[in-house]
Structure formats: structure tokens, C-alpha cells
Design an enzyme around this catalytic site. Structure first.
Site, PDB file in Angstrom:
ATOM      1  N   ASP A 167      44.658  30.812  47.194  1.00 46.75           N
ATOM      2  CA  ASP A 167      44.191  31.804  46.204  1.00 46.75           C
ATOM      3  C   ASP A 167      42.975  32.538  46.779  1.00 46.75           C
ATOM      4  O   ASP A 167      42.337  32.082  47.728  1.00 46.75           O
ATOM      5  CB  ASP A 167      43.802  31.119  44.887  1.00 46.75           C
ATOM      6  CG  ASP A 167      43.292  32.129  43.870  1.00 46.75           C
ATOM      7  OD1 ASP A 167      43.965  33.144  43.645  1.00 46.75           O
ATOM      8  OD2 ASP A 167      42.187  31.931  43.312  1.00 46.75           O
ATOM      9  N   SER A 168      42.655  33.666  46.151  1.00 42.63           N
ATOM     10  CA  SER A 168      41.487  34.430  46.573  1.00 42.63           C
ATOM     11  C   SER A 168      40.179  33.674  46.314  1.00 42.63           C
ATOM     12  O   SER A 168      39.161  33.995  46.920  1.00 42.63           O
ATOM     13  CB  SER A 168      41.453  35.757  45.810  1.00 42.63           C
ATOM     14  OG  SER A 168      41.459  35.505  44.416  1.00 42.63           O
TER      15      SER A 168
ATOM     16  N   CYS B 223      47.647  33.203  43.873  1.00 44.01           N
ATOM     17  CA  CYS B 223      46.973  34.435  43.446  1.00 44.01           C
ATOM     18  C   CYS B 223      48.022  35.486  43.060  1.00 44.01           C
ATOM     19  O   CYS B 223      48.916  35.804  43.858  1.00 44.01           O
ATOM     20  CB  CYS B 223      46.130  34.929  44.615  1.00 44.01           C
ATOM     21  SG  CYS B 223      45.283  36.474  44.304  1.00 44.01           S
TER      22      CYS B 223
ATOM     23  N   GLU C  94      34.748  33.585  35.040  1.00 46.51           N
ATOM     24  CA  GLU C  94      33.919  32.854  36.007  1.00 46.51           C
ATOM     25  C   GLU C  94      32.531  32.548  35.442  1.00 46.51           C
ATOM     26  O   GLU C  94      31.899  31.576  35.843  1.00 46.51           O
ATOM     27  CB  GLU C  94      33.820  33.630  37.330  1.00 46.51           C
ATOM     28  CG  GLU C  94      35.165  33.652  38.020  1.00 46.51           C
ATOM     29  CD  GLU C  94      35.127  33.958  39.501  1.00 46.51           C
ATOM     30  OE1 GLU C  94      34.040  34.197  40.056  1.00 46.51           O
ATOM     31  OE2 GLU C  94      36.217  33.961  40.105  1.00 46.51           O
TER      32      GLU C  94
ATOM     33  N   CYS D  90      47.334  36.585  35.860  1.00 51.00           N
ATOM     34  CA  CYS D  90      46.157  36.418  36.722  1.00 51.00           C
ATOM     35  C   CYS D  90      45.744  34.953  36.636  1.00 51.00           C
ATOM     36  O   CYS D  90      45.820  34.351  35.548  1.00 51.00           O
ATOM     37  CB  CYS D  90      45.023  37.328  36.239  1.00 51.00           C
ATOM     38  SG  CYS D  90      43.470  37.083  37.116  1.00 51.00           S
TER      39      CYS D  90
ATOM     40  N   HIS E 131      43.005  33.634  36.414  1.00 51.97           N
ATOM     41  CA  HIS E 131      41.857  33.326  35.564  1.00 51.97           C
ATOM     42  C   HIS E 131      42.178  33.299  34.063  1.00 51.97           C
ATOM     43  O   HIS E 131      41.391  32.781  33.284  1.00 51.97           O
ATOM     44  CB  HIS E 131      40.760  34.377  35.783  1.00 51.97           C
ATOM     45  CG  HIS E 131      40.043  34.230  37.083  1.00 51.97           C
ATOM     46  ND1 HIS E 131      40.697  34.212  38.296  1.00 51.97           N
ATOM     47  CD2 HIS E 131      38.715  34.095  37.365  1.00 51.97           C
ATOM     48  CE1 HIS E 131      39.809  34.075  39.272  1.00 51.97           C
ATOM     49  NE2 HIS E 131      38.608  34.012  38.732  1.00 51.97           N
TER      50      HIS E 131
HETATM   51  N1  DGL Z   1      43.303  35.371  41.894  1.00 59.02           N
HETATM   52  C1  DGL Z   1      43.341  36.736  41.419  1.00 59.02           C
HETATM   53  C2  DGL Z   1      44.689  37.006  40.730  1.00 59.02           C
HETATM   54  O1  DGL Z   1      45.345  36.110  40.253  1.00 59.02           O
HETATM   55  C3  DGL Z   1      42.206  37.026  40.474  1.00 59.02           C
HETATM   56  C4  DGL Z   1      40.842  37.064  41.159  1.00 59.02           C
HETATM   57  C5  DGL Z   1      40.723  38.162  42.182  1.00 59.02           C
HETATM   58  O2  DGL Z   1      40.681  39.359  41.821  1.00 59.02           O
HETATM   59  O3  DGL Z   1      40.735  37.843  43.349  1.00 59.02           O
HETATM   60  O4  DGL Z   1      45.110  38.125  40.683  1.00 59.02           O
END
Ligand code: DGL
Length: 287
Positions: A13-14, A76, A155, A187, A189
Site C-alpha cells: 500500500d502507499s 491500495c 489519519e 479507498c 482509509h
Molecule cells: N491507499 C490509498 C488508496 O486506497 C489512499 C491513500 C493515498 O492517497 O495514498 O487509494
């Protein structure tokens, strides 16, 4: 159990958000060894261009490949939207994204045929969810909504309260003139904002809305697919081990990570540099 089945699953993931996906995978596959890679030095991906996201995803896959993973989960949504095709071309192991599993679930679930997709700017701009849903059922009415402020709110741990509700009310306002009954949380989050999103969406959309989360749907898809190809560890194996690789260890990392993980970080956290990993291949396509 074959040697390949005993290898770990890589999850990328990012940043820390993909821990919601890892959490769902642990629920579904408690005996699997998991290696999570969070590109915390370069998060967020949500507002970046397609080429950059592909390059970052290839760096991450390259690093995880050195751990002899048997499968890669691109946790992600933004990376799944832009880089899944190139990762599948470059890797010889199964590569799972988070978009298709929940899109299938939503298309099956919706009775009104109106589905909202919430995601980062990049995910929405890519049209990946819209394409997937319309491929499954061309007569669906899809309402894509980019919600860039939700990542920083999550976050910060602002999971409820007037600021979060106001932001959501503004983003979800278009639902008030629809028959949306299914909302995809597109997403990493958003699952932890589920209660706030439900509260605001229910006040706006005509039917009651059901929120579908890409984390759970992905965990089920990974479990079913690896079982079919005999790539799972046996159920009588001990509970799996977990490792966390991070490209940066930001302030307050453990608290934020555990908010998304929904459990204690139960393995070593290691700092890694993926910027100088040999890329699997240069991205050649653009969005
Ligand atoms: N992990 C990213 C997503 O699911 C969200 C956070 C980011 O923008 O990197 O799209």
C-alpha cells in the site's frame, strides 16, 4: 503442503491504510505469513499522476519479490487503479487488486442499480471502478465521488464529529437526488470512517444505503483463489507471522498504524529503501 504454499503473501500500500486490507486477510487466512510494505515516505498516491504511481508500484513489487512471496495483494485502491495491469505483466505470481472483488459484490448487491463509488481523486479519475462495474452490468448507474479530504481526516483519527460530518455532507450531497442503495468504500482509509459515512449517507439518499468495503471483498477473493490453486498453508499450521516494511517511520506511526490495523502490530517494523530497487520494468503506458 508445497514449498510455494508455505511462502508468504506480500501486501503493498502507499502507506498505513492498507493495514485495513491486511486485517481482513488475517481474519480470513490466519495461518498465512504476511509481509506488508507501506510506502510511507511517498504517501499519498491519491493525487499523483499515473506514471508516478506505476513507477512506485513497480518499486514496491520489486522489493517484495526479493522475499519470495507467492502472491501479491495491491491493497491500495489508487495503485490498483493505475498499476495492476503492469504488475500482472511483470510478475509471474498471482497479483490481486482491491477493485474487482468489491465491484462484483456491489453489482450483485444493488437492487436499485445505482451505486456510488467513493475514492481518491486518482482512483475516480482513472475510471477503474466505473469500468469494472459497467463491464459486469452495463445498465448500472454509477456515481463516482472523489473525497480527497477523507484520507487526512482518517489519519488524524477524526472518525466522527462535526468537522467530519460537514466534509462528508459536502462530498455526499450528490446522493440526495439519486436512488443509490450501495456505496463502495473505494479507498483503504474509508472503512474506519464507516459509521460517519453511514450516518451522513442515510440522511441523504432515498433508500437506506449499504456500505461495501474493498478490504473484506479482497480478502475473500484472495482466500478463494489461493485455495483453488492449492497455494494456502494448511489449517493445522501455526498462526502466521507478520512483518511490516516501511519506507519511512513517521511520527506517531504505531498509533496511526494500529488505528487502521484494528489490532496490535504483532511483528517487526523494518525500514526499507525502495527508490533504488531495480524496477521490474519501466512503465510504458499512460492514462
Ligand atoms: N491507499 C490509498 C488508496 O486506497 C489512499 C491513500 C493515498 O492517497 O495514498 O487509494
Amino acid at each position: 503442503m508445497t514449498e510455494t504454499a508455505s511462502a508468504p503473501i506480500g501486501i503493498f500500500d502507499s502507506g498505513v491504510g492498507g493495514l485495513t486490507v491486511m486485517n481482513a486477510i488475517i481474519d480470513r487466512l490466519p495461518h498465512e505469513n504476511l509481509i506488508y510494505l507501506g510506502d510511507t515516505a511517498r504517501v499519498p498516491y491519491g493525487n499523483r499522476g499515473a506514471e508516478t504511481i506505476r513507477r512506485y508500484a513497480l518499486n514496491a513489487a520489486s522489493l517484495l519479490s526479493t522475499h519470495q512471496i507467492k502472491a501479491l495483494v495491491v491493497a491500495c485502491n489508487t495503485a490498483s487503479a493505475f498499476a495492476l495491469d503492469v504488475l500482472r505483466q511483470q510478475l509471474s505470481i498471482p497479483v490481486f487488486g482491491v477493485i474487482q472483488p468489491v465491484a462484483r459484490r456491489a453489482a450483485d448487491y444493488s437492487e436499485t442499480g445505482e451505486i456510488a463509488v467513493l475514492g481518491t481523486r486518482g482512483t475516480i479519475r482513472s475510471n477503474a471502478y466505473q469500468r469494472e462495474l459497467l463491464n459486469l452490468q452495463p445498465d448500472l448507474n454509477v456515481h463516482p465521488i472523489a473525497c480527497p479530504l477523507l484520507v487526512p481526516l482518517a489519519e488524524e483519527g477524526w472518525l466522527s464529529g462535526s468537522v467530519t460530518d460537514q466534509v462528508l455532507a459536502r462530498y455526499l450531497q450528490p446522493l440526495s437526488s439519486t436512488e443509490v442503495d450501495t456505496v463502495i468504500l473505494g479507498c483503504t482509509h474509508y472503512p474506519i470512517l464507516r459509521d460517519a459515512i453511514t450516518g451522513v449517507a442515510d440522511g441523504l439518499a432515498t433508500p437506506k444505503t449499504t456500505l461495501l468495503d474493498s478490504a473484506k471483498a479482497t480478502a475473500d477473493a484472495v482466500a478463494d483463489s489461493l485455495a483453488e490453486t492449492d497455494l494456502l498453508r494448511d489449517d493445522d499450521e501455526p498462526v502466521g507471522s507478520h512483518r511490516f516494511l516501511l519506507t519511512d517511520v513517521p511520527d506517531g506511526f504505531v498509533d496511526t498504524a494500529e488505528l487502521f490495523f484494528g489490532r496490535t502490530l504483532d511483528g517487526p517494523c523494518e525500514h526499507v529503501d525502495i527508490t533504488d530497487t531495480t524496477p521490474l520494468a519501466s512503465p510504458t503506458t499512460s492514462s
